[in-house]
Write an enzyme that holds these catalytic residues in place. Structure first.
Site, short mmCIF file in Angstrom:
data_model
loop_
_atom_site.label_atom_id
_atom_site.label_comp_id
_atom_site.label_asym_id
_atom_site.label_seq_id
_atom_site.Cartn_x
_atom_site.Cartn_y
_atom_site.Cartn_z
N LYS A 177 0.84 -1.21 0.00
CA LYS A 177 0.00 0.00 0.00
C LYS A 177 0.87 1.26 0.00
CE LYS A 177 -0.24 0.13 5.02
NZ LYS A 177 -1.00 -0.33 6.20
N TYR A 208 16.68 30.93 3.38
CA TYR A 208 15.60 31.76 3.90
C TYR A 208 15.87 32.20 5.33
CZ TYR A 208 12.43 30.91 -0.01
OH TYR A 208 11.85 30.87 -1.23
#
Ligand SMILES: *Cc1c(COP(=O)(O)O)cnc(C)c1O
Length: 392
Positions: free
Chosen positions: A33, A292
């Site tokens: 999955k 940043y």
């Protein structure tokens, strides 16, 4: 160029073989999955099919259809060769696909049974469709409670032409915790449910439990495998143990004072290598601020490599660093390159001052030899599951 994954097929096969050995007498269902926990559904399913798995587990029918497609490319076209368990239930729209693709759905409501019966009827499908019933033994997530509710689902299946109760399953909430009272209570509830199924005159082919930790943990009480094999033997069923994480080479730390041993530690090995390209190399002088918000300031002249991967690719932003707090690292030319400053959406800067001859076009390893999903998980305060599933 986007980051990419390299799958170590030999390790994936090896991990499956370790699990099959550990589960001796039980059958391992290989869970693929969530895009095979980020490893790629199609390549992983192909390798596992060729390794001889009897069962694959997916979340929903969409993944089930993809698995059936890849299996048919490998010449595997029948349920007798390989069964696909749809573990998280079905909707009304899913039912015709389940029938057409010969998937094995997990069901726990009378409604789900009705949808399947309608789809069987409409498609005039020959033979019988196997279903697994999930019992909620105490996790309060998915499944039917033992007692009247289970009785109603069993009656719906028994009364449905063409449906066969092939398995009874449950899931444990606390499998990595030694001597868990919740696990003990869940086992007791599941034993009761199995007796109820047996008393209703149904003989399921499989009793299905487990996850990686359930197989891994030895805590002095009867271990999960011995327990489910005993329970299955008692009702003429086979034991099915569902495993995902360990297939890909990871496991959770076992918890509690009662841990006696791990069956899987150092026996399963990471399958994924996650890489991205170095797209820039630059020298900066002392005092330069990086990334940043300037959370990192070069304290000496540095050489920085720019890597083409960021949080949009699944690299957790918690691996960013400041001068005061080290973050994560990548492997460049076999050496650790510390992440410098904030991780951006698609870009990350790493320190290669001490690594000779780094060039544009080199590979940076984000996960693999020298850096594991457990390292990322520790820095991001999460579990290895979320790290590998997050790789895009
Ligand atoms: C995901 C899943 C598993 C596998 O769990 P792991 O801890 O990855 O081994 C087993 N059973 C069910 C129902 C699942 O959803």
């Amino acid at each position: 160029m986007k980051s990419w994954i390299e799958l170590d097929e030999e390790r994936l096969r090896g991990n499956f073989n370790v699990l099959a050995t550990v589960a001796s007498g039980g059958t391992v269902l290989a869970v693929v999955k969530a895009n095979a926990y980020g490893h790629g559904l199609e390549p992983s399913a192909r390798v596992l099919a060729q390794a001889g798995v009897e069962w694959l587990g997916v979340t929903g029918v969409e993944e089930g259809v993809r698995v059936r497609a890849v299996l048919s490319e490998c010449g595997i076209t029948t349920e007798a060769q390989l069964k696909v368990l749809v573990m998280c239930g079905i909707s009304e729209e899913d039912a015709p696909v389940v029938v057409a693709q010969r998937l094995t759905p997990v069901v726990w409501t009378v409604e789900q049974v009705r949808w399947l019966v309608t789809a069987l009827h409409q498609q005039d499908a020959g033979g019988s469709l196997r279903v697994h019933v999930e019992v909620d033994s105490g996790m309060s997530r998915q499944g039917v409670k033992p007692g009247n509710a289970l009785q109603a689902v069993l009656a719906a299946i028994a009364g449905a032409n063409g449906l066969r109760l092939d398995g009874v399953m449950t899931h444990f909430a606390n499998a990595e915790v030694a001597n868990s009272t919740q696990t003990a209570a869940q086992r007791k509830a599941f034993e009761g449910a199995v007796q109820q199924v047996w008393a209703a005159g149904v003989v399921p082919g499989w009793l299905s439990v487990g996850n990686t930790s359930g197989i891994d943990l030895l805590d002095g009480s009867e271990d999960l495998l011995a327990w489910v094999k005993r329970l299955a033997g008692g009702v003429g069923a086979r034991a099915l143990v569902r495993t995902g994480l360990a297939l890909y080479g990871y496991r959770l730390g076992l918890e509690g004072a009662g841990v006696v041993a791990s069956r899987l530690q150092d026996r399963v090995l990471p399958v994924m290598t996650w890489k991205a390209k170095v797209i820039g190399v630059e020298e900066v002088s002392a005092g330069a601020v990086v990334g940043y918000n300037g959370t990192y300031r070069a304290e000496r002249p540095m050489r920085l490599a720019l890597v083409a991967a960021g949080y949009a690719d699944g690299l957790r932003r918690e691996l960013s660093s400041t001068n005061a707090k080290a973050g994560g690292w990548m492997m460049v030319r076999g050496q650790r390159a510390a992440i410098v400053g904030r991780i951006s959406m698609n870009l990350t800067t790493v320190d290669v001052t001490e690594i000779a001859e780094v060039r544009v076009g080199d590979d940076a390893v984000l996960l693999g030899e020298g850096i594991t999903a457990e390292d990322h998980a520790r820095l991001a305060s999460t579990i290895a599951y979320e790290i590998v599933c997050g790789v895009r």
